[in-house]
Design a protein around this motif. Structure first.
Motif, mmCIF file in Angstrom:
data_model
loop_
_atom_site.group_PDB
_atom_site.id
_atom_site.type_symbol
_atom_site.label_atom_id
_atom_site.label_comp_id
_atom_site.label_asym_id
_atom_site.label_seq_id
_atom_site.Cartn_x
_atom_site.Cartn_y
_atom_site.Cartn_z
ATOM 1 N N LEU A 96 0.489 -7.863 32.022
ATOM 2 C CA LEU A 96 0.970 -9.194 32.592
ATOM 3 C C LEU A 96 0.758 -10.251 31.679
ATOM 4 O O LEU A 96 1.578 -11.309 31.549
ATOM 5 C CB LEU A 96 0.169 -9.324 33.937
ATOM 6 N N ASP A 217 10.742 -14.365 37.547
ATOM 7 C CA ASP A 217 9.960 -13.379 38.232
ATOM 8 C C ASP A 217 8.965 -13.974 39.220
ATOM 9 O O ASP A 217 8.459 -14.958 38.988
ATOM 10 C CB ASP A 217 9.382 -12.381 37.474
ATOM 11 N N PRO A 218 8.546 -13.318 40.215
ATOM 12 C CA PRO A 218 7.609 -13.975 41.321
ATOM 13 C C PRO A 218 6.339 -13.757 40.547
ATOM 14 O O PRO A 218 6.055 -13.211 39.561
ATOM 15 C CB PRO A 218 7.576 -12.850 42.454
ATOM 16 N N ILE A 220 2.237 -13.435 40.200
ATOM 17 C CA ILE A 220 1.294 -12.363 40.362
ATOM 18 C C ILE A 220 -0.106 -12.922 40.617
ATOM 19 O O ILE A 220 -0.517 -13.494 39.842
ATOM 20 C CB ILE A 220 1.483 -11.300 39.847
ATOM 21 N N THR A 232 -1.499 -8.664 42.993
ATOM 22 C CA THR A 232 -0.602 -8.602 44.095
ATOM 23 C C THR A 232 0.495 -9.366 43.940
ATOM 24 O O THR A 232 0.426 -10.671 43.303
ATOM 25 C CB THR A 232 -1.285 -8.762 45.364
ATOM 26 N N VAL A 233 1.621 -8.950 44.297
ATOM 27 C CA VAL A 233 2.766 -10.129 44.501
ATOM 28 C C VAL A 233 3.297 -10.624 45.931
ATOM 29 O O VAL A 233 4.079 -11.129 45.872
ATOM 30 C CB VAL A 233 4.204 -9.057 43.864
ATOM 31 N N ASN A 234 1.999 -10.649 46.501
ATOM 32 C CA ASN A 234 2.397 -11.065 48.018
ATOM 33 C C ASN A 234 2.967 -12.467 47.803
ATOM 34 O O ASN A 234 1.796 -13.397 47.462
ATOM 35 C CB ASN A 234 1.287 -10.636 48.864
ATOM 36 N N PRO A 235 3.890 -12.810 48.374
ATOM 37 C CA PRO A 235 4.189 -14.363 48.172
ATOM 38 C C PRO A 235 3.420 -15.404 48.864
ATOM 39 O O PRO A 235 2.917 -16.408 48.486
ATOM 40 C CB PRO A 235 5.694 -14.377 48.704
ATOM 41 N N ALA A 238 0.199 -15.488 46.551
ATOM 42 C CA ALA A 238 0.446 -16.569 45.576
ATOM 43 C C ALA A 238 0.592 -18.004 45.857
ATOM 44 O O ALA A 238 0.051 -18.652 45.108
ATOM 45 C CB ALA A 238 1.633 -15.753 44.933
#
Length: 282
Positions: A96, A217-218, A220, A232-235, A238
């Motif tokens: 990342l 991209d979202p 992280i 975590t990619v949980n919006p 974030a």
């Protein structure tokens, strides 16, 4: 012991590096000792790296690339090799760091690994575990190569004032670490703000975290526990951490004032002590 004849280049990035090093050395008609003499390392070290028993360093890779005319092959490989030596749970985070366009981190008690000096990193990693300390320190420092890319990430660190006083590795190590932070002041892509004690209750009381932003991209979020990491990619997470980071930056000192506090702490807490007669005190 690993035998060079049995070295499988597909076994790991380290094995592949050793295989390529041997292949190019032999193509140049050099023995391990001859190559070692050229690049100012021992032939024994060359042999250990060729047999995947020793980690290469970026400096070693650059010298061998120049000596063997490999076009920078080993220098390109060494980052992958060193990242592969990170703990399994952290390897994703290192990837990342490589991919991110912007990294925003809040640190409660120590400087983030991407800005640590060798002595500071060694002191952190050596706490309760001094095994393979040279290699583990080199692996951590290799992550900092992301700042040498053609388009490095923008890096923001909000650092608790407590981290300036947490004496890791002794006075000299802390003086060097704070001096390193000050040396980065002129780099617009690396920014350090200090969250002062006077800020009181703040948005980071739940602990350290890092927010990775990407182009297209979202985002992280990464948090860390004992011996484990939690990306975590949980919006929703974030968005929450992004809001918290905005508030932390607002509560932190501006860049110039932060540098001033770092400088004062370095001089007053970790500066050279002197006896009454003016002689330095060890």
């Amino acid at each position: 012991m690993t035998h060079i004849s049995a070295l499988d280049p597909g076994a790991s990035p380290l094995d592949y590096y050793g295989f390529e090093l041997r292949r190019h050395r032999e193509a140049a008609g050099l023995t391990q000792k001859q190559l070692g003499d050229i690049v100012n390392y021992t032939g024994s070290l060359v042999g250990q790296i060729e047999t995947a028993r020793k980690l290469p360093t970026p400096e070693f890779s650059e010298r061998v690339d120049a000596a063997l005319g490999t076009g920078g092959l080993l220098s390109r490989l060494v980052g992958l090799v060193l990242r592969s030596q990170l703990p399994a749970w952290f390897q994703q985070v290192a990837e990342l760091e490589v991919r991110a366009a912007e990294i925003c981190t809040f640190q409660t008690h120590m400087v983030h690994g991407l800005l640590q000096t060798p002595a500071y990193a060694r002191a952190v990693l050596g706490t309760l575990d001094e095994s393979d300390l040279d290699d583990r320190t080199a692996v951590r420092l290799a992550r900092q190569q992301i700042f040498d890319k053609a388009e490095p990430p923008v890096f923001w660190m909000v650092l608790s004032e407590a981290a300036l006083y947490q004496e890791i590795g002794g006075r000299e190590t802390m003086r060097g670490q704070l001096a390193h932070l000050l040396a980065l002041e002129s780099n617009p892509r690396i920014n350090v703000q200090v969250l002062p004690f006077s800020a009181g209750a703040h948005a980071g009381l739940q602990g350290s975290f890092t927010l990775f932003q990407f182009a297209g991209d979202p985002a992280i979020v990464y948090t860390e526990g004992y011996g484990s990491g939690h990306p975590t990619v949980n919006p929703e997470t974030a968005r929450d951490c992004s809001l918290r980071y905005d508030h932390l930056q607002a509560a932190a000192l501006p860049l110039r004032d932060s540098a001033g506090l770092i400088r004062r702490t370095m001089e007053e807490r970790y500066g050279e002590q002197r006896a009454r007669d003016g002689a330095p005190v060890a």
